[in-house]
Design an enzyme around this catalytic site. Sequence first.
Site, mmCIF file in Angstrom:
data_model
loop_
_atom_site.group_PDB
_atom_site.id
_atom_site.type_symbol
_atom_site.label_atom_id
_atom_site.label_comp_id
_atom_site.label_asym_id
_atom_site.label_seq_id
_atom_site.Cartn_x
_atom_site.Cartn_y
_atom_site.Cartn_z
ATOM 1 C CB SER A 47 -0.955 -0.042 1.198
ATOM 2 O OG SER A 47 -1.984 0.906 1.058
ATOM 3 C CG ASP B 197 -6.800 -2.452 -3.518
ATOM 4 O OD1 ASP B 197 -7.201 -1.378 -3.029
ATOM 5 O OD2 ASP B 197 -5.610 -2.800 -3.507
ATOM 6 C CG HIS C 56 -6.140 -1.882 0.241
ATOM 7 N ND1 HIS C 56 -5.179 -1.635 -0.725
ATOM 8 C CD2 HIS C 56 -5.667 -1.321 1.375
ATOM 9 C CE1 HIS C 56 -4.193 -0.948 -0.187
ATOM 10 N NE2 HIS C 56 -4.463 -0.751 1.087
#
Length: 418
Positions: free
Chosen positions: A201, A358, A388
Site C-alpha cells: 500500500s 481494491d 485491500h
Amino acid sequence: MKLIPALLAISLTVLVAYFVYTPIPDGIQEPWRLMMLDAGFRATVRLAKLKSWLGINHDILSIRQAIQDFENLMKLMFSSESGGGVKPGVKVSDVAFGGVPVRVYEPPAGGEGYLRRGLMYFHGGGWALGSAKHGSYDVINRMLSDELNTVVVSVEYRLYPEVNFPVPYLDCLAAAKHFLSPEVLSRYAIDPERLAVAGDSAGGNLAAAVAQEISTDDTLSVRFSVQALIYPVLQALDFNTPSYLQNANVPILYRPAMVSFWLQYLGADLSLQPQFLANNHSSLQHPNIGQELRARVDWTILLPQKHQKNYQRLVTEKGSEGVQDIPGLLDVRAAPLLAAPEVLAKCPRAYVLTCEYDVLRDDGLMYARRLRDAGVAVTTDHYEDGFHGCFTFLTWPFEFEVGKRSFRGYLNWLKDNL
C-alpha cells in the site's frame, strides 16, 4: 413491563446489524468476517473523530492507539496458544539505519561461511498508520526471515500528523542507502547481489519511489536487485480509474478515505476531498500537466480491456481555484507512476501484487505495464478474490484464506527471484 427490555434488546440488535452490514461483492470469500473487520475499524474511526472534535486527541493518533491496544490484547490472549506467527529462532534487534529507527530480523541459520538474502520492508497504513514493530508486519517479516533465510530490515519511518511528504520518503531513502552500504552488508553477512526492497500500500509507494532513486544514483556501488510491491498506491491525478469507481465502497479502503490519506500526506487541506474525487485538481487547465504526463496515468491505454470494462475516462476542463497548487502532487517521489520511461528502464525486476476488489488495483496494473514497456521484467500476481489489506490478515481473529495465499505467492516469488 417485561416487554420493554425485549424491545430494547431487539432495537439494539437491529442497530448493530445495520451498522455491521456492508454489501460485499460476491467474489470475496468469508464476507461476514470482512464485514466484522470493517465495522470494527469504522467504529474506531468514528470514535477517534469524536475525540478529535472534543479536543481530546488527534483522530489519527487515537486510531493508532486503538489499534495498538487491540493488538496487545490479542497477543496477551492468544499468542501463547497459537504462536501468532512468532519464530523463536529469529533474532530481532531495534537499531537505527541512517538515523532512522528500524527493526532487523536475522534468520536462525546465521551467516557463518555464506551470504544470505537481504530485504528492506516499508509498512503500509496511508503514511499515517502502521508500525514496523507491531502486529501483522512483525509476523510477516519474522516468517519471511525464517523461511527464506533472509535478513529483513523493517523501517519505522515517520508518519502523519507529525510529518508530511517528503519526510517519510526521505526517511526510507536514508535507511535504504545505509542498508546498501558495504559495511552493513558485511556486518549482517548479506549477499550484495541478492537485495530486495518491498512494501504494501503506502509502503509499496515508498518502495517504488526508493527503487527509482537508488537505480538512478550513480554514486552507489550496490543497488536493489528486485522490488516487490503489494497493492501499491502510485498516483494522485486520477481518482476515477475503473478500480476506484468499481470498489469505491468495498472494505477496507474506501475511495474517499484514500483521497484523504493523499491530502494528509501532501499537506493539503482536507476540505479539498470533493474536488479531488471529481478530478478537478488535474483538469486540462492545470499548467503543469501536459499531454506526456497524462499519458503516464492513462488507464485507457495502460489497463487490459477486461479491467477497463465500460468505464469512461474523466478529465475535467476547468479546475476549481486553488485546488491545483498542491506541493508534491506531480513529484515522482510521491507518485512513482509519473516517472519518465528512462527512469523506469533502470529499475530492478519487479513483483506487483494486485487485488480485484481494491481501489488501488489499477495503480499497480498500470505501473506493471509501464515497467514492462520500459524493458523491465515484471511478474504480476492478481487475486480475483482479493481486497485491500488482505495480505496482512494472516492470523486470528482476522485470518483470511486469500491473505495466506497472497503472502505465500509473495514468499514463493522472492524464493525464486531473490
